[in-house]
Design a protein around this motif. Structure first.
Motif, PDB file in Angstrom:
ATOM      1  N   LEU A  17       0.623  -1.095   0.255  1.00 27.63           N
ATOM      2  CA  LEU A  17       0.241  -0.251  -0.382  1.00 27.63           C
ATOM      3  C   LEU A  17       1.154   1.553  -0.256  1.00 27.63           C
ATOM      4  N   ILE A  18       1.954   0.778   0.735  1.00 23.29           N
ATOM      5  CA  ILE A  18       3.351   2.799   0.953  1.00 23.29           C
ATOM      6  C   ILE A  18       4.093   1.975  -0.178  1.00 23.29           C
ATOM      7  N   THR A  19       5.351   3.182  -0.771  1.00 30.07           N
ATOM      8  CA  THR A  19       6.282   1.965  -1.333  1.00 30.07           C
ATOM      9  C   THR A  19       7.307   2.182  -0.401  1.00 30.07           C
ATOM     10  N   GLU A  20       9.011   1.416  -1.022  1.00 33.62           N
ATOM     11  CA  GLU A  20       9.877   1.640   0.712  1.00 33.62           C
ATOM     12  C   GLU A  20      10.001   3.365   0.735  1.00 33.62           C
ATOM     13  N   ASN A  21      10.054   3.916  -0.231  1.00 33.15           N
ATOM     14  CA  ASN A  21      10.943   5.442   0.225  1.00 33.15           C
ATOM     15  C   ASN A  21       9.587   6.106   1.426  1.00 33.15           C
ATOM     16  N   GLN A  22       8.394   6.382   0.440  1.00 29.37           N
ATOM     17  CA  GLN A  22       7.124   5.992   1.412  1.00 29.37           C
ATOM     18  C   GLN A  22       7.582   5.871   2.987  1.00 29.37           C
ATOM     19  N   TYR A  23       8.051   4.474   3.221  1.00 31.85           N
ATOM     20  CA  TYR A  23       7.791   3.775   3.621  1.00 31.85           C
ATOM     21  C   TYR A  23       8.825   4.457   4.979  1.00 31.85           C
ATOM     22  N   GLN A  24      10.208   4.847   4.236  1.00 32.83           N
ATOM     23  CA  GLN A  24      11.759   5.202   5.173  1.00 32.83           C
ATOM     24  C   GLN A  24      11.188   6.990   5.357  1.00 32.83           C
ATOM     25  N   GLU A  25      10.064   7.526   4.665  1.00 28.01           N
ATOM     26  CA  GLU A  25       9.850   8.953   4.764  1.00 28.01           C
ATOM     27  C   GLU A  25       9.082   8.499   6.122  1.00 28.01           C
ATOM     28  N   ILE A  26       7.840   8.004   6.352  1.00 26.50           N
ATOM     29  CA  ILE A  26       6.685   8.072   7.366  1.00 26.50           C
ATOM     30  C   ILE A  26       7.536   7.649   8.901  1.00 26.50           C
ATOM     31  N   SER A  27       8.698   6.689   8.541  1.00 28.56           N
ATOM     32  CA  SER A  27       9.568   6.312   9.961  1.00 28.56           C
ATOM     33  C   SER A  27      10.084   7.431  10.474  1.00 28.56           C
ATOM     34  N   SER A  28      11.076   8.246   9.226  1.00 31.94           N
ATOM     35  CA  SER A  28      11.881   9.485   9.748  1.00 31.94           C
ATOM     36  C   SER A  28      11.526  10.378  10.419  1.00 31.94           C
ATOM     37  N   TYR A  29       9.846  10.746   9.986  1.00 35.05           N
ATOM     38  CA  TYR A  29       9.156  11.642  10.321  1.00 35.05           C
ATOM     39  C   TYR A  29       8.515  11.161  11.658  1.00 35.05           C
ATOM     40  N   ARG A  30       8.151  10.467  12.076  1.00 34.78           N
ATOM     41  CA  ARG A  30       7.797   9.675  13.384  1.00 34.78           C
ATOM     42  C   ARG A  30       8.514   9.548  14.264  1.00 34.78           C
TER      43      ARG A  30
END
Length: 334
Positions: A17-30
């Motif tokens: 449902l999300i890409t690897e880049n989106q996953y990294q961005e979400i993790s970095s933001y959190r």
């Protein structure tokens, strides 16, 4: 980032449902551990409005002789005009759906303007009596203004004031002479009929709003008022009435409990569900007591047995109450 957030984000990634880049961005933001102060700031804004309007009231009370009535009314009118000017200037206009101001401060400016309008009309009536002895008009006009502001500016706080004003107007229109004669206005049993009628009116309005998609997010507020008003009115009548008419109010309370049981599931509103259970429980207890009183149940032997069974009865209700709430939460989250 807590464990639950990590698992939820990974689940989205695993389901593509999300890409690897989106996953990294979400993790970095959190991982930044940024949190919102939106609720706290709105609370302070709300308190500031209450303090400001309360301060206006104190100012009027303490300086009513030195400042003068005309000066106070003029000051109130100027402040109200300024508040409404900024509100109308920045509003998107009336819309059937939910709308919000771009700046949340304006929502509280609407609330302040509305409260000051109520103060202005009330003070004007108290001092100069432009409506004469028609005290209901002094309540009805601020109520109409509040309803207009609530729907035009989409403000739930103002809607609360409007519904409260409508309830006050209904109460005043029943027996206004009682207020003038200094009799106990609140012991008038006809208020129960007015309260039930008002609750039915609020419920009918929610049905109309739902069919026409007119500010449907207001419905929960109307239903909350309707639940409390009709439940308190019927419970009060169950206690006050001595003849068989109390049984009619028991039927009304039972019907309203069934309705709000259904509507609480429809809106997934746990507040409606909890209060419905509490009011129904109180009503059932009063109903049982009235029935036992009618059949002359309260002899010495039965009273002893009743007292012995009372703790078990209350514990059983508490267990049932907790179970009902748990089941309701499971249903609305399923």
């Amino acid at each position: 980032m807590n464990k639950f957030d990590v698992q939820a984000t990974k689940a989205l990634l695993e389901k593509n449902l999300i890409t690897e880049n989106q996953y990294q961005e979400i993790s970095s933001y959190r991982n930044l551990n940024i949190f919102s102060l939106n609720a706290e700031l709105k609370l302070f804004l709300y308190l500031s409005v209450l303090l400001f309007t309360s301060g206006i009231g104190v100012l009027i009370y303490n300086n009513i002789d030195s400042i003068g009535h005309i000066a106070i009314l003029s000051l109130l009118l100027i402040v109200i005009a300024v508040c409404f000017y900024f509100c109308f200037k920045n509003t998107k206009g009336f819309q059937k759906s939910e709308t919000i101001f771009e700046n949340p401060v304006l929502e509280y400016l609407v609330l302040a303007a509305n409260i000051l309008t109520c103060i202005f009309i009330g003070y004007l009536q108290f001092q100069y009596k432009p409506f004469g002895t028609h005290y209901g008009l002094a309540t009805l006009i601020p109520t109409i203004v509040s309803f207009f502001c609530a729907y035009y500016f989409d403000n739930k706080s103002v809607l609360t004031i409007a519904i409260t004003g409508l309830a006050a107007y209904v109460g005043l229109s029943v027996t206004p002479q009682d207020l003038l004669n200094n009799s106990n206005f609140y012991e008038d049993q006809t208020l129960s009929y007015s309260a039930i009628a008002l609750s039915v009116l609020l419920i009918l309005w929610t049905i109309y709003s739902s069919k026409n998609q007119l500010k449907t997010h207001f419905n929960i507020l109307y239903l909350t008022f309707a639940l409390h008003i009709i439940s308190i009115a019927t419970i009060s009548s169950l206690i006050d009435y001595e003849d068989i008419i109390w049984f009619v109010f028991a039927i009304i309370l039972g019907a309203s409990s069934c309705f709000f049981y259904k509507i609480s599931h429809e809106y997934k509103a746990i507040s409606l569900y909890v209060f419905m259970i509490i009011y129904a429980y109180i009503g059932i207890n009063i109903f049982i007591f009235r029935v036992l009183q009618f059949i002359d149940f309260f002899s010495d032997v039965w009273i002893v047995l009743f007292i012995v069974a009372l703790p078990i009865y209350f514990i059983g209700f508490i267990i049932l109450f907790i179970k009902l709430i748990k089941n309701f939460n499971k249903e609305i989250t399923a």
